[in-house]
Design an enzyme around this catalytic site. Structure first.
Site, mmCIF file in Angstrom:
data_model
loop_
_atom_site.group_PDB
_atom_site.id
_atom_site.type_symbol
_atom_site.label_atom_id
_atom_site.label_comp_id
_atom_site.label_asym_id
_atom_site.label_seq_id
_atom_site.Cartn_x
_atom_site.Cartn_y
_atom_site.Cartn_z
ATOM 1 N N GLU A 275 16.510 -5.212 5.095
ATOM 2 C CA GLU A 275 17.133 -4.159 5.682
ATOM 3 C C GLU A 275 17.580 -4.218 7.018
ATOM 4 O O GLU A 275 18.867 -3.657 7.277
ATOM 5 C CB GLU A 275 16.356 -2.832 5.476
ATOM 6 C CG GLU A 275 16.109 -2.237 4.062
ATOM 7 C CD GLU A 275 14.626 -2.785 3.575
ATOM 8 O OE1 GLU A 275 14.154 -3.923 4.035
ATOM 9 O OE2 GLU A 275 14.587 -2.815 2.292
ATOM 10 N N ARG B 290 9.435 -4.221 0.598
ATOM 11 C CA ARG B 290 9.111 -5.749 0.093
ATOM 12 C C ARG B 290 8.392 -6.634 1.133
ATOM 13 O O ARG B 290 7.625 -7.498 0.601
ATOM 14 C CB ARG B 290 10.401 -6.535 -0.092
ATOM 15 C CG ARG B 290 11.483 -6.061 -1.310
ATOM 16 C CD ARG B 290 12.873 -6.216 -1.164
ATOM 17 N NE ARG B 290 13.298 -5.692 -2.308
ATOM 18 C CZ ARG B 290 13.841 -6.171 -3.299
ATOM 19 N NH1 ARG B 290 13.735 -7.653 -3.503
ATOM 20 N NH2 ARG B 290 14.482 -5.674 -4.416
ATOM 21 N N HIS C 290 6.340 0.973 -0.521
ATOM 22 C CA HIS C 290 7.073 0.465 -1.305
ATOM 23 C C HIS C 290 7.794 -0.871 -0.722
ATOM 24 O O HIS C 290 8.384 -1.749 -1.540
ATOM 25 C CB HIS C 290 8.102 1.041 -1.652
ATOM 26 C CG HIS C 290 9.203 1.645 -0.737
ATOM 27 N ND1 HIS C 290 10.590 0.739 -0.428
ATOM 28 C CD2 HIS C 290 9.619 2.510 0.139
ATOM 29 C CE1 HIS C 290 10.944 1.285 0.489
ATOM 30 N NE2 HIS C 290 10.648 2.328 0.994
ATOM 31 N N HIS D 96 6.510 4.531 -6.132
ATOM 32 C CA HIS D 96 7.751 4.084 -6.369
ATOM 33 C C HIS D 96 7.919 3.457 -7.905
ATOM 34 O O HIS D 96 6.879 2.736 -8.290
ATOM 35 C CB HIS D 96 8.095 2.908 -4.968
ATOM 36 C CG HIS D 96 9.311 2.541 -5.011
ATOM 37 N ND1 HIS D 96 9.966 1.792 -5.816
ATOM 38 C CD2 HIS D 96 10.229 2.778 -4.121
ATOM 39 C CE1 HIS D 96 11.224 1.528 -5.444
ATOM 40 N NE2 HIS D 96 11.391 2.152 -4.316
ATOM 41 N N GLU E 111 24.216 6.642 9.754
ATOM 42 C CA GLU E 111 22.845 6.016 10.127
ATOM 43 C C GLU E 111 23.017 4.714 10.516
ATOM 44 O O GLU E 111 22.112 3.748 10.207
ATOM 45 C CB GLU E 111 21.418 6.216 9.060
ATOM 46 C CG GLU E 111 20.226 6.085 9.486
ATOM 47 C CD GLU E 111 19.084 5.960 8.356
ATOM 48 O OE1 GLU E 111 19.186 4.940 7.533
ATOM 49 O OE2 GLU E 111 18.590 6.914 8.065
ATOM 50 N N ASP F 218 20.766 0.885 5.100
ATOM 51 C CA ASP F 218 20.596 -0.608 5.305
ATOM 52 C C ASP F 218 20.370 -1.174 3.812
ATOM 53 O O ASP F 218 19.514 -2.204 3.814
ATOM 54 C CB ASP F 218 19.259 -0.644 6.165
ATOM 55 C CG ASP F 218 18.184 0.088 5.464
ATOM 56 O OD1 ASP F 218 18.330 0.752 4.589
ATOM 57 O OD2 ASP F 218 17.232 0.108 6.505
HETATM 58 C C1 UD1 Z 1 15.460 -0.410 -2.276
HETATM 59 C C2 UD1 Z 1 16.102 -0.867 -1.204
HETATM 60 C C3 UD1 Z 1 14.998 -0.457 -0.014
HETATM 61 C C4 UD1 Z 1 15.047 1.052 0.068
HETATM 62 C C5 UD1 Z 1 14.364 1.469 -1.190
HETATM 63 C C6 UD1 Z 1 14.222 2.935 -1.264
HETATM 64 C C7 UD1 Z 1 17.441 -2.896 -1.053
HETATM 65 C C8 UD1 Z 1 17.132 -4.567 -1.005
HETATM 66 N N1 UD1 Z 1 16.075 -2.311 -1.221
HETATM 67 O O1 UD1 Z 1 14.266 -0.819 -2.661
HETATM 68 O O2 UD1 Z 1 15.784 -0.706 1.305
HETATM 69 O O3 UD1 Z 1 13.971 1.134 1.114
HETATM 70 O O4 UD1 Z 1 15.185 0.989 -2.175
HETATM 71 O O5 UD1 Z 1 13.308 3.114 -2.405
HETATM 72 O O6 UD1 Z 1 18.350 -2.596 -1.141
HETATM 73 N N2 UD1 Z 1 13.115 0.737 -10.118
HETATM 74 C C9 UD1 Z 1 13.063 1.484 -11.249
HETATM 75 N N3 UD1 Z 1 13.760 2.649 -11.168
HETATM 76 C C10 UD1 Z 1 14.194 3.250 -10.296
HETATM 77 C C11 UD1 Z 1 14.373 2.431 -8.974
HETATM 78 C C12 UD1 Z 1 13.733 1.207 -8.983
HETATM 79 O O7 UD1 Z 1 12.600 1.006 -12.366
HETATM 80 O O8 UD1 Z 1 14.697 4.341 -10.139
HETATM 81 C C13 UD1 Z 1 12.697 -0.557 -10.287
HETATM 82 C C14 UD1 Z 1 13.425 -1.734 -10.935
HETATM 83 O O9 UD1 Z 1 12.598 -2.617 -11.550
HETATM 84 C C15 UD1 Z 1 14.186 -2.464 -9.959
HETATM 85 C C16 UD1 Z 1 12.875 -2.366 -8.708
HETATM 86 O O10 UD1 Z 1 12.396 -1.197 -8.847
HETATM 87 O O11 UD1 Z 1 14.393 -3.664 -10.124
HETATM 88 C C17 UD1 Z 1 13.288 -2.595 -7.371
HETATM 89 O O12 UD1 Z 1 14.433 -1.787 -7.005
HETATM 90 P P1 UD1 Z 1 15.384 -2.214 -5.882
HETATM 91 O O13 UD1 Z 1 16.399 -1.408 -5.516
HETATM 92 O O14 UD1 Z 1 15.771 -3.704 -5.756
HETATM 93 O O15 UD1 Z 1 14.238 -2.547 -4.551
HETATM 94 P P2 UD1 Z 1 13.481 -1.286 -3.613
HETATM 95 O O16 UD1 Z 1 12.251 -1.734 -3.528
HETATM 96 O O17 UD1 Z 1 13.645 0.134 -4.596
HETATM 97 N N1 UDP Z 2 10.828 10.887 -1.530
HETATM 98 C C1 UDP Z 2 11.195 11.549 -2.956
HETATM 99 N N2 UDP Z 2 10.117 11.566 -3.805
HETATM 100 C C2 UDP Z 2 8.977 10.747 -3.580
HETATM 101 C C3 UDP Z 2 9.011 9.935 -2.319
HETATM 102 C C4 UDP Z 2 9.899 10.111 -1.659
HETATM 103 O O1 UDP Z 2 11.961 12.423 -2.941
HETATM 104 O O2 UDP Z 2 8.242 10.739 -4.663
HETATM 105 C C5 UDP Z 2 11.888 10.904 -0.687
HETATM 106 C C6 UDP Z 2 11.561 11.123 0.588
HETATM 107 O O3 UDP Z 2 11.459 12.489 1.124
HETATM 108 C C7 UDP Z 2 12.906 10.357 1.664
HETATM 109 C C8 UDP Z 2 13.271 9.342 0.798
HETATM 110 O O4 UDP Z 2 12.469 9.651 -0.709
HETATM 111 O O5 UDP Z 2 13.654 11.444 1.629
HETATM 112 C C9 UDP Z 2 12.497 7.832 1.012
HETATM 113 O O6 UDP Z 2 12.871 6.988 0.134
HETATM 114 P P1 UDP Z 2 11.959 5.646 0.054
HETATM 115 O O7 UDP Z 2 10.717 5.959 0.975
HETATM 116 O O8 UDP Z 2 12.186 5.154 -1.136
HETATM 117 O O9 UDP Z 2 13.046 4.779 0.901
HETATM 118 P P2 UDP Z 2 13.361 4.430 2.377
HETATM 119 O O10 UDP Z 2 13.613 5.752 3.093
HETATM 120 O O11 UDP Z 2 11.990 3.750 2.896
HETATM 121 O O12 UDP Z 2 14.387 3.587 2.707
#
Ligand code: UD1
Ligand code: UDP
Length: 393
Positions: free
Chosen positions: A146, A227, A225, A257, A132, A110
């Protein structure tokens, strides 16, 4: 765009039709790694394109599963916003899809990557397989974005791999033809079973030492994490801090995160400036998947707003407090293995207190069982797509 010719995919130069798995975030990588492996075992030529919507958190998973993307759009920006991210994914995938011409584009879940990749494939008239599929809260803005992303992928997809019967029923109710819906279990269980091992040694610097220092204490593990919870995340952190203060036999580990908005909220309530028992509290960098999964297996209870963690914890017999207002994963709440506590201090603190004081409740929640799969989901998906891609004519 970086490319890595043919790595990890010996059949790459075959003229056979191929699958292109497109993903960009940590959870998509965890959940598609087993599927890519199963498709290659069919054998089906399977390439990986990463949008790198996440960078460090994606690369951690790629390393754990030895996945080498053929295409890397490398498009994460700090504090990226949804419209810009969506547009960059669409634009970035255009040359990839045009030159690769996969027979099937495979997406998961999602995220914005999943939605934009499905839309890009649709624009190129490439069939789409959705892993999924069918999870729903019924609330357009929860989780945001999502819930809408997942519904939009459903409209575009040709094969819908539902993790549970309930998810499949959601799809059929929306008019998806039943023969297009396959109940497979969630591939996250395949990934989890691949990495959890007895006697695991943690790789993250200092983690083994910190865990040794907590011997005899009940460990709480938290991740936050989402939003839609940014405003209230501080309250959930206060609930965690209260738990540490009220129960001296507990310790808390919270892998943060990478999102800077999330980190600021966590640091304000749990960071060094906040008062409290620092030796029992570890705020750390995101753990790699093998470390995180094995940590889940070690802890007493888990507080989370994560989707994937809600699916993994029940397999490990760990009670869950879901710090969200809604969940698209109701199966474990219905079974009694998770409590949907709300994303607030008022919801989460009493839920933690109950689990730390009521042994019968703790035992019941730990024994709720796992409704999300048997670790064979990826093979089922690969069998369906193999039949489809390899059929004559
Ligand atoms: C995204 C997904 C969310 C998912 C989550 C898993 C969307 C809109 N959101 O949210 O569905 O649950 O990932 O974690 O698709 N950043 C880093 N390094 C990383 C990852 C993120 O620096 O490796 C920072 C960056 O500043 C980035 C921000 O996190 O701009 C947000 O990342 P983004 O993918 O937009 O949203 P998430 O909150 O991670
Ligand atoms: N996870 C990980 N390291 C961490 C925290 C989570 O590998 O420090 C894994 C967790 O086991 C799961 C996935 O990341 O498989 C979930 O990611 P996240 O919570 O960011 O996203 P969501 O599932 O909410 O989309």
């Amino acid at each position: 765009m970086k490319t890595f010719p043919g790595a990890e995919n010996p059949l790459h130069n075959s003229a056979a039709p191929h699958v292109l798995a497109v993903f960009g975030t940590r959870p998509e990588a965890v959940k598609l790694a087993p599927v890519v492996a199963a498709l290659r075992a069919v054998p089906l030529v399977t390439d990986v394109a990463v949008t790198a919507q996440h960078r460090e958190m994606l690369d951690q998973v790629l390393r754990v599963f030895g996945l080498a993307p053929r295409y890397d759009l490398d498009l994460m920006r700090s504090r990226q916003e949804l419209p810009d991210l969506t547009a960059r994914i669409l634009r970035g995938l255009q040359p990839v899809l045009r030159s690769a011409r996969p027979g099937i584009v495979l997406v998961q879940g999602d995220t914005t990557t999943a939605f934009a990749a499905a839309l890009a494939a649709f624009y190129h008239k490439i069939p789409i397989a959705h892993v999924e599929a069918g999870l729903r809260t019924g609330e357009k803005y929860s989780p945001w974005p999502e819930e809408a992303n997942r519904r939009l992928v459903t409209v575009l997809a040709d094969w819908h791999f539902a993790p549970t019967e309930q998810a499949a029923a959601n799809l059929r109710r929306e008019g998806v033809p039943p023969e297009r819906v396959h109940v497979t279990g969630n591939t996250v269980i395949d990934a989890l079973l691949a990495v959890v091992q007895p006697g695991y040694i943690f790789q993250a610097a200092g983690l083994e030492e910190w865990l040794a220092a907590q011997t005899g204490r009940r460990l709480l593990l938290a991740t936050l994490h989402r939003r839609e919870n940014w405003e209230t995340m501080g309250g959930v952190c206060r609930a965690l801090r209260t738990a540490l203060a009220e129960f001296p036999d507990t310790a808390l580990i919270l892998p943060m995160h990478k999102n800077p908005v999330v980190r600021a909220a966590l640091a304000e309530t749990l960071g060094p400036a906040a008062e409290g028992p620092e030796e029992r509290l570890l705020l750390c960098e995101p753990l790699d998947y093998a470390d995180f999964a094995n940590l889940m297996a070690r802890v007493y209870l888990i507080v989370t707003d994560s989707g994937g963690v809600q699916e993994e914890a029940p397999s490990l017999g760990k009670p869950l407090i879901v710090a969200r207002e809604t969940t698209e994963r109701p199966e474990i709440v219905a079974r009694g293995g998770a409590v949907l506590a709300g994303a607030t201090e008022e919801g989460v603190w009493p839920a933690i207190r109950r689990l730390l004081t009521d042994e019968a409740l703790y035992a019941r929640m730990s024994a709720a069982g796992n409704p999300y799969g048997d670790g064979q989901a990826a093979g089922r998906i690969a069998a369906v797509l193999g039949r489809e891609l390899l059929k004559p004519g």
